[in-house]
Design a protein around this motif. Sequence first.
Motif, PDB file in Angstrom:
ATOM      1  N   VAL A   1      56.427  40.258   5.903  1.00 55.23           N
ATOM      2  CA  VAL A   1      56.789  39.495   4.696  1.00 55.23           C
ATOM      3  C   VAL A   1      57.157  40.436   3.541  1.00 55.23           C
ATOM      4  O   VAL A   1      57.112  40.043   2.375  1.00 55.23           O
ATOM      5  CB  VAL A   1      55.656  38.521   4.270  1.00 55.23           C
ATOM      6  N   THR A   2      57.539  41.656   3.892  1.00 53.41           N
ATOM      7  CA  THR A   2      57.874  42.635   2.848  1.00 53.41           C
ATOM      8  C   THR A   2      58.945  42.094   1.892  1.00 53.41           C
ATOM      9  O   THR A   2      58.893  42.325   0.693  1.00 53.41           O
ATOM     10  CB  THR A   2      58.378  43.942   3.493  1.00 53.41           C
ATOM     11  N   HIS A   3      59.917  41.359   2.448  1.00 53.35           N
ATOM     12  CA  HIS A   3      61.043  40.836   1.658  1.00 53.35           C
ATOM     13  C   HIS A   3      60.705  39.522   0.952  1.00 53.35           C
ATOM     14  O   HIS A   3      61.565  38.902   0.343  1.00 53.35           O
ATOM     15  CB  HIS A   3      62.260  40.641   2.565  1.00 53.35           C
ATOM     16  N   ILE A   4      59.444  39.053   1.098  1.00 52.54           N
ATOM     17  CA  ILE A   4      59.022  37.806   0.437  1.00 52.54           C
ATOM     18  C   ILE A   4      57.838  38.180  -0.462  1.00 52.54           C
ATOM     19  O   ILE A   4      56.679  37.959  -0.111  1.00 52.54           O
ATOM     20  CB  ILE A   4      58.609  36.732   1.476  1.00 52.54           C
ATOM     21  N   PRO A   5      58.121  38.788  -1.614  1.00 56.92           N
ATOM     22  CA  PRO A   5      57.041  39.433  -2.376  1.00 56.92           C
ATOM     23  C   PRO A   5      55.934  38.470  -2.815  1.00 56.92           C
ATOM     24  O   PRO A   5      54.792  38.892  -2.968  1.00 56.92           O
ATOM     25  CB  PRO A   5      57.761  40.048  -3.582  1.00 56.92           C
ATOM     26  N   ASP A   6      56.271  37.169  -2.971  1.00 51.75           N
ATOM     27  CA  ASP A   6      55.236  36.223  -3.411  1.00 51.75           C
ATOM     28  C   ASP A   6      54.336  35.749  -2.274  1.00 51.75           C
ATOM     29  O   ASP A   6      53.371  35.023  -2.521  1.00 51.75           O
ATOM     30  CB  ASP A   6      55.885  34.977  -4.040  1.00 51.75           C
ATOM     31  N   ALA A   7      54.670  36.089  -1.031  1.00 49.14           N
ATOM     32  CA  ALA A   7      53.890  35.585   0.104  1.00 49.14           C
ATOM     33  C   ALA A   7      52.418  35.922  -0.099  1.00 49.14           C
ATOM     34  O   ALA A   7      52.065  37.059  -0.424  1.00 49.14           O
ATOM     35  CB  ALA A   7      54.405  36.193   1.406  1.00 49.14           C
ATOM     36  N   ALA A   8      51.565  34.915   0.074  1.00 47.15           N
ATOM     37  CA  ALA A   8      50.152  35.103  -0.245  1.00 47.15           C
ATOM     38  C   ALA A   8      49.281  34.349   0.748  1.00 47.15           C
ATOM     39  O   ALA A   8      49.739  33.442   1.445  1.00 47.15           O
ATOM     40  CB  ALA A   8      49.887  34.590  -1.664  1.00 47.15           C
ATOM     41  N   LYS A   9      48.022  34.732   0.782  1.00 48.06           N
ATOM     42  CA  LYS A   9      47.028  34.023   1.583  1.00 48.06           C
ATOM     43  C   LYS A   9      47.126  32.523   1.285  1.00 48.06           C
ATOM     44  O   LYS A   9      47.355  32.134   0.132  1.00 48.06           O
ATOM     45  CB  LYS A   9      45.643  34.543   1.219  1.00 48.06           C
ATOM     46  N   ASP A  10      46.981  31.698   2.315  1.00 42.34           N
ATOM     47  CA  ASP A  10      47.027  30.234   2.246  1.00 42.34           C
ATOM     48  C   ASP A  10      48.430  29.654   2.142  1.00 42.34           C
ATOM     49  O   ASP A  10      48.588  28.430   2.145  1.00 42.34           O
ATOM     50  CB  ASP A  10      46.147  29.674   1.108  1.00 42.34           C
ATOM     51  N   ASP A  11      49.454  30.494   2.091  1.00 46.94           N
ATOM     52  CA  ASP A  11      50.822  29.957   2.145  1.00 46.94           C
ATOM     53  C   ASP A  11      51.048  29.266   3.488  1.00 46.94           C
ATOM     54  O   ASP A  11      50.579  29.743   4.523  1.00 46.94           O
ATOM     55  CB  ASP A  11      51.857  31.095   2.054  1.00 46.94           C
ATOM     56  N   GLU A  12      51.839  28.194   3.447  1.00 51.74           N
ATOM     57  CA  GLU A  12      52.202  27.521   4.691  1.00 51.74           C
ATOM     58  C   GLU A  12      53.172  28.382   5.502  1.00 51.74           C
ATOM     59  O   GLU A  12      54.105  28.962   4.948  1.00 51.74           O
ATOM     60  CB  GLU A  12      52.877  26.179   4.379  1.00 51.74           C
ATOM     61  N   VAL A  13      52.906  28.443   6.805  1.00 48.51           N
ATOM     62  CA  VAL A  13      53.781  29.147   7.745  1.00 48.51           C
ATOM     63  C   VAL A  13      54.327  28.094   8.709  1.00 48.51           C
ATOM     64  O   VAL A  13      53.552  27.327   9.279  1.00 48.51           O
ATOM     65  CB  VAL A  13      52.977  30.191   8.555  1.00 48.51           C
ATOM     66  N   VAL A  14      55.644  28.044   8.882  1.00 49.79           N
ATOM     67  CA  VAL A  14      56.219  27.125   9.870  1.00 49.79           C
ATOM     68  C   VAL A  14      56.670  27.943  11.070  1.00 49.79           C
ATOM     69  O   VAL A  14      57.543  28.808  10.961  1.00 49.79           O
ATOM     70  CB  VAL A  14      57.382  26.310   9.269  1.00 49.79           C
ATOM     71  N   ILE A  15      56.041  27.673  12.206  1.00 47.88           N
ATOM     72  CA  ILE A  15      56.384  28.399  13.436  1.00 47.88           C
ATOM     73  C   ILE A  15      57.578  27.715  14.098  1.00 47.88           C
ATOM     74  O   ILE A  15      58.490  28.370  14.544  1.00 47.88           O
ATOM     75  CB  ILE A  15      55.150  28.498  14.352  1.00 47.88           C
ATOM     76  N   PHE A  16      57.564  26.384  14.150  1.00 49.04           N
ATOM     77  CA  PHE A  16      58.818  25.635  14.334  1.00 49.04           C
ATOM     78  C   PHE A  16      58.708  24.344  13.560  1.00 49.04           C
ATOM     79  O   PHE A  16      57.626  23.794  13.397  1.00 49.04           O
ATOM     80  CB  PHE A  16      59.218  25.448  15.803  1.00 49.04           C
ATOM     81  N   GLY A  17      59.863  23.889  13.065  1.00 47.03           N
ATOM     82  CA  GLY A  17      59.884  22.730  12.173  1.00 47.03           C
ATOM     83  C   GLY A  17      60.647  23.094  10.920  1.00 47.03           C
ATOM     84  O   GLY A  17      61.330  24.120  10.870  1.00 47.03           O
ATOM     85  N   ARG A  18      60.526  22.258   9.895  1.00 47.81           N
ATOM     86  CA  ARG A  18      61.280  22.462   8.652  1.00 47.81           C
ATOM     87  C   ARG A  18      60.371  22.980   7.555  1.00 47.81           C
ATOM     88  O   ARG A  18      59.186  22.669   7.507  1.00 47.81           O
ATOM     89  CB  ARG A  18      61.860  21.138   8.132  1.00 47.81           C
ATOM     90  N   GLN A  19      60.967  23.740   6.647  1.00 47.46           N
ATOM     91  CA  GLN A  19      60.276  24.124   5.414  1.00 47.46           C
ATOM     92  C   GLN A  19      61.346  24.165   4.339  1.00 47.46           C
ATOM     93  O   GLN A  19      62.237  25.021   4.374  1.00 47.46           O
ATOM     94  CB  GLN A  19      59.600  25.485   5.579  1.00 47.46           C
ATOM     95  N   GLY A  20      61.306  23.194   3.434  1.00 48.44           N
ATOM     96  CA  GLY A  20      62.379  23.091   2.448  1.00 48.44           C
ATOM     97  C   GLY A  20      63.706  22.895   3.163  1.00 48.44           C
ATOM     98  O   GLY A  20      63.832  22.025   4.027  1.00 48.44           O
ATOM     99  N   ASP A  21      64.680  23.722   2.845  1.00 47.20           N
ATOM    100  CA  ASP A  21      66.000  23.604   3.476  1.00 47.20           C
ATOM    101  C   ASP A  21      66.091  24.393   4.773  1.00 47.20           C
ATOM    102  O   ASP A  21      67.095  24.305   5.477  1.00 47.20           O
ATOM    103  CB  ASP A  21      67.101  24.119   2.529  1.00 47.20           C
TER     104      ASP A  21
END
Length: 395
Positions: free
Chosen positions: A316-336
């Motif tokens: 998640v180096t390129h997602i600087p705000d990524a934090a503990k408890d963030d939702e992770v989608v392994i398959f499915g939708r997240q926003g767009d």
Amino acid sequence: MRFGRPLWAEIDLDAVAHNVQEVRRHIGSTPQILAVVKANAYGHGAVAVAQVALAAGAERLGVACVEEAVVLRRAGITAPILILGYTPPWEANKVVEYGLTPTVTTQQLALAVARFASEAGVVAPVHLKVDTGMSRFGLTPDETVAFARFLAEIPSLTVEGLYTHFASADEADKTFTWQQFHAFLAVAEQLPHIPLRHVANSAAALDLPQLALDLVRPGICLYGCRPSAESGRTADLRPVCSLKARIVRVLDLAAGETVSYGRTWTAPRPARVALVPCGYADGLPRLLSNRGAVLVRGQRAPMVGRVCMDACLVDVTHIPDAAKDDEVVIFGRQGDAAIAVEEVAAHAETISYEILCGLSPRVPRVYRQDGRITRIQTLLGDYDASPEMAVAPGG
Ligand SMILES: *Cc1c(COP(=O)(O)O)cnc(C)c1O
């Protein structure tokens, strides 16, 4: 709502209903729909899916074995249930006790079912399967005709159905499927007294609806997946299952530090990796190691290092705000953004079916219906959703 470790499969039952109606739109109003709910409805939860499919217009259910059918009966489902796979003769008592419809391919099973049916004072329906090119279950065309005549003499049995299964209906080239269909028709013409003739799986129901005959047997398309990239292109299918988790830890790594077993990924620069509580024991294929990706904050985060039994790691180096408890989608939708189960399957060198069926009972199932969470199923039991559960699970 919090339960267990933050990993869950969301099952959108409204999508199941939509997909049943999409099959109906393809085949027209006459043929029956037998919803295939074997393998715990391809991992989605057999009872919940069966109830919704029946309410949405399916007339019958199909499972692989007697125990799967008994689970549905014990949940109060009364629709006809066809056992598509092999039934050993010692399960004949359960077939009659639970009012199931076996596929009979042996005299032993036929006679055993007939005996229990006669003792119970009922006539047991059975289906006959012709092998027209799968070389798997089913009798040859000649054996089928002879066996049907043998069964016709048994008063406590009625041959309600005659069917075959296609080997390659999901391929663009339908030549072999037509060949199988004509071989089937040649048998059916000799057995005109059998009322239900059926051949079509999802691929045939969607691509060749003129083969629907009296009944179709869709499986994978009810779960919102096309049978293959070449098939089901005219169908508007809605994915039913999404696999989600929450980040349980974010680690800062220096360039040169390695990740997970075997040290197969080395941070090429200072890196941030997130620990996701989903591993191969949950059904996440180990082949996704260093190949797959997940969604975090609407962006793709590549899997790094080997998938472990109970966890995996993503960059998640390129997602600087990524934090503990963030939702992770392994398959499915997240926003767009979306990751299809078919994409996960391709990375794992398999098909969507195997990914879906492989979701282990350790993954809680969160059911959504009419746009809200209605039920949660975990290893520790089933829970009706209370109003406070109507927020995102795990958070
Ligand atoms: C599993 C199965 C189906 C459903 O196949 P899909 O490709 O999932 O639609 C239909 N018929 C038989 C006999 C099966 O075993």
